[in-house]
Motif scaffolding. Structure first.
Motif, mmCIF file in Angstrom:
data_model
loop_
_atom_site.group_PDB
_atom_site.id
_atom_site.type_symbol
_atom_site.label_atom_id
_atom_site.label_comp_id
_atom_site.label_asym_id
_atom_site.label_seq_id
_atom_site.Cartn_x
_atom_site.Cartn_y
_atom_site.Cartn_z
ATOM 1 N N LYS A 1 -11.615 4.062 -7.165
ATOM 2 C CA LYS A 1 -11.529 5.527 -7.015
ATOM 3 C C LYS A 1 -10.621 6.193 -8.041
ATOM 4 O O LYS A 1 -10.738 7.398 -8.268
ATOM 5 C CB LYS A 1 -10.995 5.863 -5.612
ATOM 6 C CG LYS A 1 -12.027 5.655 -4.508
ATOM 7 C CD LYS A 1 -11.374 5.848 -3.145
ATOM 8 C CE LYS A 1 -12.303 5.432 -2.034
ATOM 9 N NZ LYS A 1 -11.575 5.182 -0.781
ATOM 10 N N LEU B 1 2.205 8.263 1.362
ATOM 11 C CA LEU B 1 1.408 8.395 0.129
ATOM 12 C C LEU B 1 -0.006 7.864 0.340
ATOM 13 O O LEU B 1 -0.977 8.416 -0.176
ATOM 14 C CB LEU B 1 2.062 7.589 -1.000
ATOM 15 C CG LEU B 1 2.954 8.317 -1.981
ATOM 16 C CD1 LEU B 1 3.409 7.360 -3.071
ATOM 17 C CD2 LEU B 1 2.209 9.489 -2.606
ATOM 18 N N MET B 2 -0.105 6.762 1.087
ATOM 19 C CA MET B 2 -1.428 6.185 1.368
ATOM 20 C C MET B 2 -2.292 7.161 2.152
ATOM 21 O O MET B 2 -3.478 7.304 1.893
ATOM 22 C CB MET B 2 -1.278 4.879 2.160
ATOM 23 C CG MET B 2 -1.285 3.647 1.290
ATOM 24 S SD MET B 2 -1.652 2.164 2.230
ATOM 25 C CE MET B 2 -0.054 1.693 2.774
ATOM 26 N N PHE C 1 -1.217 0.150 -1.921
ATOM 27 C CA PHE C 1 -2.323 -0.481 -1.186
ATOM 28 C C PHE C 1 -1.757 -1.284 -0.019
ATOM 29 O O PHE C 1 -0.599 -1.705 -0.047
ATOM 30 C CB PHE C 1 -3.213 -1.355 -2.085
ATOM 31 C CG PHE C 1 -2.512 -2.446 -2.856
ATOM 32 C CD1 PHE C 1 -1.952 -2.210 -4.104
ATOM 33 C CD2 PHE C 1 -2.445 -3.740 -2.337
ATOM 34 C CE1 PHE C 1 -1.323 -3.218 -4.821
ATOM 35 C CE2 PHE C 1 -1.829 -4.762 -3.042
ATOM 36 C CZ PHE C 1 -1.261 -4.492 -4.293
ATOM 37 N N GLN D 1 -3.350 9.998 -0.202
ATOM 38 C CA GLN D 1 -4.426 9.648 -1.147
ATOM 39 C C GLN D 1 -5.767 9.499 -0.431
ATOM 40 O O GLN D 1 -6.815 9.851 -0.974
ATOM 41 C CB GLN D 1 -4.080 8.403 -1.959
ATOM 42 C CG GLN D 1 -4.030 7.118 -1.191
ATOM 43 C CD GLN D 1 -3.273 6.024 -1.928
ATOM 44 O OE1 GLN D 1 -3.645 4.888 -1.867
ATOM 45 N NE2 GLN D 1 -2.223 6.355 -2.628
ATOM 46 N N LEU E 1 -9.332 1.197 -3.925
ATOM 47 C CA LEU E 1 -8.505 2.176 -4.662
ATOM 48 C C LEU E 1 -8.780 2.116 -6.160
ATOM 49 O O LEU E 1 -8.883 3.150 -6.826
ATOM 50 C CB LEU E 1 -7.014 1.925 -4.395
ATOM 51 C CG LEU E 1 -6.515 2.158 -2.966
ATOM 52 C CD1 LEU E 1 -5.019 1.925 -2.877
ATOM 53 C CD2 LEU E 1 -6.847 3.575 -2.510
ATOM 54 N N LYS F 1 1.231 8.936 -11.091
ATOM 55 C CA LYS F 1 0.589 8.788 -9.781
ATOM 56 C C LYS F 1 0.861 7.380 -9.256
ATOM 57 O O LYS F 1 0.681 6.390 -9.972
ATOM 58 C CB LYS F 1 -0.910 8.992 -9.962
ATOM 59 C CG LYS F 1 -1.647 9.167 -8.682
ATOM 60 C CD LYS F 1 -1.947 10.644 -8.469
ATOM 61 C CE LYS F 1 -2.729 10.881 -7.213
ATOM 62 N NZ LYS F 1 -2.563 12.237 -6.712
ATOM 63 N N ASP G 1 -9.083 11.614 -1.255
ATOM 64 C CA ASP G 1 -10.383 10.989 -1.518
ATOM 65 C C ASP G 1 -11.449 11.537 -0.566
ATOM 66 O O ASP G 1 -12.576 11.825 -0.966
ATOM 67 C CB ASP G 1 -10.280 9.460 -1.355
ATOM 68 C CG ASP G 1 -9.416 8.840 -2.448
ATOM 69 O OD1 ASP G 1 -9.213 9.504 -3.488
ATOM 70 O OD2 ASP G 1 -8.940 7.709 -2.253
ATOM 71 N N ARG H 1 -0.197 4.785 -6.176
ATOM 72 C CA ARG H 1 -1.177 4.569 -5.118
ATOM 73 C C ARG H 1 -0.858 3.249 -4.421
ATOM 74 O O ARG H 1 -1.222 2.179 -4.909
ATOM 75 C CB ARG H 1 -2.594 4.554 -5.681
ATOM 76 C CG ARG H 1 -2.896 5.734 -6.596
ATOM 77 C CD ARG H 1 -4.292 6.238 -6.439
ATOM 78 N NE ARG H 1 -4.386 7.157 -5.314
ATOM 79 C CZ ARG H 1 -5.516 7.743 -4.919
ATOM 80 N NH1 ARG H 1 -6.634 7.496 -5.531
ATOM 81 N NH2 ARG H 1 -5.526 8.562 -3.900
ATOM 82 N N GLU I 1 -1.000 -0.126 8.586
ATOM 83 C CA GLU I 1 -0.987 -1.571 8.332
ATOM 84 C C GLU I 1 -1.502 -2.348 9.547
ATOM 85 O O GLU I 1 -2.077 -3.409 9.399
ATOM 86 C CB GLU I 1 0.436 -2.037 8.003
ATOM 87 C CG GLU I 1 0.929 -1.620 6.630
ATOM 88 C CD GLU I 1 0.331 -2.442 5.501
ATOM 89 O OE1 GLU I 1 -0.262 -3.486 5.768
ATOM 90 O OE2 GLU I 1 0.454 -2.009 4.338
#
Lengths: 402, 82
Positions: A167, B39-40, A153, B43, A164, A149, B47, A151, B16
Motif C-alpha cells: 500500500k 499510528l497503525m 506492522f 494508517q 503495508l 512516514k 487506507d 508505518r 495485536e
C-alpha cells in the motif's frame, strides 16, 4: 513559567514503587558479574544480566583489555573521524563484519547510538520506515528523528508487513525494521520472510541483532547465520555489550553504506570513539567464541530449559520464546514489581519490564541464565521457585490485583 | 455499514490481540494502545477511507467514539461514503 514549576514537572511518580514496596531499578552492584553478585551486602544469583556466554569476567578478556590499555591508554580522547580511530578499532570493525558475514562495519560507543543515529544518516523525509510494533526504543526513536512516514506492522507478522508494503506509495525508499530477538519475550523475528518481502518490494531490511550475536547460529555468528542469510542486502546492527560481554554498537553491511556512515552518521562522527581497551576485549571474546562456542551454547540452552521447566512446574506463565530467555507474564505493573521483589528476597536477581517497555498490563519478569552460572546454583534457584511463587500469589491476593 | 461500525472493525483488526471493541473502548486502558499502535490505527483509517489524516488530529483521542468524532470533524464527507 518558573524554575520551581520546571523542577516540579520532573518529579518522579513513586506510586508504583510505594505500592509494590520495592524499587528494582538502579540497584547498586558491589561486585563483578561472576557468581555470586553482591548487592546491598547480600549475595545473589544473577539472572538479570545479558552475559549469555558467561564471558564478562573471563580472565582472558580482562587480560586483553589490560593489554589494550597498556598499549593505547584509557581513551583516544577524540572522535573516530579525528584521533579516535586506532588500528585496533579498525581491525575490530573488519573482524566483526566478517564474523556476521557482511562486507564492512563501523563501531559506535553503544548500540543505542548505532540504532539512533543510523536512520538520519541513510533516510530522509521522502522515505517510509516500516517497523515492528515491538521494536526497541532506540530503533523507534531513531526512525522518528528522520521525520518521515512511519508505518508500524503487527509484531512478527509478515502478512501484515506484506499488506503495508503493497500500500505504501510515493516514497523514495522503504526501510523495514525489526529486531532479531525480542528480548522481553525471547521471540525470534521471521527474518527470512522479511528479507524476501523486502526483496520483492525493493525495501531495505534493517535488523538489530543485539540479543542474537554470540547466541544464535551454529557458530554464534548471530541471526544471519541462524537463517542462512549469506547475501543479506540490508543493514545490520548489534550490541557488543551482551553476549560479546563488553560495550559498543556495530553497524554492518555493504561497504558503500559503511563509507557513507563514517561521514554522515552524527552519532559516530561526534562521539568519542570506543575506548581501545574495550575494542581489545571484544576481540578476545571473538577468539573465545571461535573455540568454545559449542560448549557454552549447550550450557546456555540447558540452563534455559532447566529454568523454564522449573518455572512452569510452579504455575508461572512463561512466554515460549525460542531464544535463551525466560520471561514470566506477571500482569499489572504492581504485580510485576512484586514478583521481582519476591525473586530478590530469595537472592535471585531478575529484570522486570512494565509499560511502556511492554504492552499495558502484560508486565513480565525476565530471567537469563548465562552459560557461566554454576549448575548447582541454578538447581538451588529452581528449588526456591515454589516458595517464590507462593509468596507472590499470596501477596497478589492480599494486595488485590494491583 | 456506518462510519462507527467501520471504525470499530478497523480498531479491532489492528490490535495485536483479539479483543472485543466497541465505541466506548478506551484505547489505552482496554487495548493498551501505545503511540505506534495509534499510528497503525491511523494508517488503517487512511487506507480504508483514502484520506490523509493530519499528524496531530488524533493526539488526544481516548476512545473509539472520539476517533469517529475526529474523523467527522476533519472529513465530513465520510458519512456519505458507501
Amino acid at each position: 513559567m518558573t524554575l520551581a514549576a520546571f523542577y516540579d514537572r520532573l518529579r518522579l511518580d513513586e506510586g508504583l514503587v510505594r505500592e509494590a514496596e520495592f524499587n528494582p531499578y538502579y540497584r547498586h552492584l558491589q561486585s563483578w558479574l561472576g557468581d555470586p553478585v553482591r548487592i546491598d551486602g547480600r549475595d545473589f544469583l544473577n539472572l538479570a544480566a545479558n552475559d549469555y556466554l558467561g564471558l564478562a569476567c573471563d580472565p582472558r578478556v580482562g587480560q586483553a583489555i589490560t593489554a589494550g590499555v597498556s598499549r593505547y591508554g584509557a581513551s583516544l580522547c577524540g572522535t573516530p573521524i579525528a584521533t579516535g580511530c586506532v588500528d585496533l578499532l579498525r581491525a575490530l570493525e573488519e573482524r566483526l563484519a566478517a564474523f556476521v558475514g557482511l562486507e564492512d562495519g563501523v563501531v559506535l560507543p553503544s548500540c543505542y547510538q548505532a540504532n539512533n543515529g543510523l536512520f538520519t544518516a541513510v533516510a530522509g523525509r521522502d522515505d517510509v520506515i516500516l517497523i515492528d510494533h515491538f521494536a526497541h526504543s532506540s530503533l523507534i526513536e531513531g526512525a522518528r528523528a528522520v521525520g518521515c512516514k512511519i508505518r508500524p506492522f503487527r509484531h512478527n507478522d509478515p502478512g501484515h508487513l506484506e499488506s503495508l508494503l503493497g500500500k505504501v506509495r510515493g516514497h523514495r525508499q522503504a526501510f523495514v525494521v525489526t529486531e532479531s530477538v525480542f528480548s522481553t519475550e525471547g521471540s525470534i523475528a521471521p527474518l527470512g520472510a522479511i528479507v524476501e518481502l523486502c526483496d520483492r518490494f525493493g525495501a531495505v531490511p534493517v535488523v538489530d541483532d543485539s540479543h542474537g550475536i554470540g547466541v544464535l547460529g551454529a557458530n554464534g555468528r548471530g541471526v544471519l547465520e541462524h537463517f542462512g542469510q549469506t547475501g543479506f542486502p540490508g543493514i545490520y546492527t548489534a550490541s557488543l555489550g551482551k553476549a560479546l560481554a563488553n560495550a559498543g554498537g556495530l553497524i554492518a553491511g555493504r561497504r558503500a553504506l559503511i563509507d557513507h556512515l563514517r561521514y554522515y552518521c552524527p552519532h559516530l562522527v561526534y562521539s568519542t570513539a570506543l575506548p581501545p581497551g574495550v575494542a581489545a576485549g571484544v576481540g578476545a571474546v571473538l577468539d573465545i567464541i571461535g573455540t568454545e562456542f559449542p560448549a557454552r551454547r549447550r550450557r546456555l540452552w540447558e540452563h534455559r530449559d532447566t529454568l523454564r521447566q522449573g518455572l512452569a512446574a510452579v504455575g508461572f506463565t512463561v512466554l515460549s520464546g525460542e531464544a535463551p530467555i525466560n520471561s514470566i507474564l506477571a500482569g499489572t505493573p504492581v504485580q510485576t514489581i512484586r514478583l521481582a521483589r519476591e525473586f530478590y528476597a530469595a537472592g535471585l536477581l531478575t529484570t522486570p519490564f512494565v509499560h511502556p517497555s511492554v504492552p499495558l498490563n502484560e508486565g513480565r519478569v525476565r530471567l537469563i541464565a548465562g552459560a557461566g552460572l554454576p549448575p548447582a546454583r541454578l538447581k538451588a534457584a529452581v528449588e526456591a521457585l515454589p516458595t517464590i511463587a507462593k509468596a507472590w500469589q499470596a501477596g497478589s491476593l492480599v494486595g488485590g490485583p494491583g | 455499514m456506518s462510519l462507527e461500525e467501520k471504525v470499530v472493525a478497523i480498531v479491532a483488526k489492528t490490535a495485536e490481540k483479539k479483543k472485543t471493541v466497541t465505541l466506548d473502548t478506551d484505547l489505552m486502558r482496554d487495548l493498551g494502545t501505545d503511540s505506534l499502535a495509534l499510528l497503525m490505527i491511523i494508517q488503517a483509517l487512511e487506507d480504508e477511507f483514502d484520506i490523509a489524516i493530519p499528524d496531530d488530529a488524533f493526539k488526544k483521542v481516548k476512545t473509539v467514539r472520539e476517533i469517529v468524532a475526529q474523523l467527522r470533524a476533519h472529513f465530513p464527507r465520510l458519512d456519505a461514503a458507501p
